[in-house]
Enzyme design. Sequence first.
Site, mmCIF file in Angstrom:
data_model
loop_
_atom_site.group_PDB
_atom_site.id
_atom_site.type_symbol
_atom_site.label_atom_id
_atom_site.label_comp_id
_atom_site.label_asym_id
_atom_site.label_seq_id
_atom_site.Cartn_x
_atom_site.Cartn_y
_atom_site.Cartn_z
ATOM 1 N N LEU A 81 3.787 -9.967 -20.386
ATOM 2 C CA LEU A 81 3.720 -11.429 -20.287
ATOM 3 C C LEU A 81 5.025 -12.043 -20.792
ATOM 4 C CD1 LEU A 81 0.104 -11.961 -21.712
ATOM 5 C CD2 LEU A 81 0.793 -11.655 -19.326
ATOM 6 N N PRO A 82 6.141 -11.757 -20.112
ATOM 7 C CA PRO A 82 7.391 -12.378 -20.546
ATOM 8 C C PRO A 82 7.304 -13.895 -20.397
ATOM 9 C CG PRO A 82 7.683 -11.284 -18.433
ATOM 10 C CD PRO A 82 6.303 -10.955 -18.915
ATOM 11 N N HIS A 83 7.878 -14.604 -21.349
ATOM 12 C CA HIS A 83 7.808 -16.063 -21.303
ATOM 13 C C HIS A 83 9.022 -16.653 -21.996
ATOM 14 C CE1 HIS A 83 5.721 -14.600 -24.890
ATOM 15 N NE2 HIS A 83 6.157 -15.691 -25.493
ATOM 16 N N ALA A 84 9.373 -17.851 -21.583
ATOM 17 C CA ALA A 84 10.550 -18.486 -22.157
ATOM 18 C C ALA A 84 10.497 -19.989 -21.960
ATOM 19 C CB ALA A 84 11.812 -17.927 -21.498
ATOM 20 N N ARG B 72 14.181 -14.379 -25.329
ATOM 21 C CA ARG B 72 12.839 -14.252 -25.900
ATOM 22 C C ARG B 72 12.482 -12.790 -26.133
ATOM 23 N NH1 ARG B 72 9.348 -12.258 -27.653
ATOM 24 N NH2 ARG B 72 7.158 -12.818 -27.850
#
Length: 154
Positions: free
Chosen positions: A64-67, A50
């Site tokens: 705000l890392p997201h996957a 991501r």
Amino acid sequence: MDLSSILRPDAVKVISETSSKKRLFQRLGDAAASAYGLDSETAVEALLERESLGPTGVGNGIALPHARMNGATGVTGVFFKLERALDFDSVDRQPVDLVFALFAPEDAGVEHLKALALISRTMRDSSVCSKLRANGDPTTLHTVLTEGVSPKAA
């Protein structure tokens, strides 16, 4: 949806030092494995994939890392307060000290987006961020996050 349904108390950590974004992602993956039973390596790979699309450092010291990932059975979060800010290629070029990672099933659809919007709203609240930065106890940090902003329709 509120943050207490996404973020378990044992998924909130204070990190004294981390040397790189990749190492931070490894620690996030380990925390997700410990708190939610996710596969750490799969979580790290999903975050890196991501992140390759564009940095998730949103500015003001916040990332705000997201996957979406195989093996996730619900939308879950991990929060880290970094004692030493880390270069994160953020949009404002400022280092990051507050990291809220979100993991969701591949087919999460709108639930993933609602959770991301809720986290973003919470982390944009300057009083919440001030309280997070002023505290070093994970239990207090969890309370600040889960009681910080009234949930609104996403």
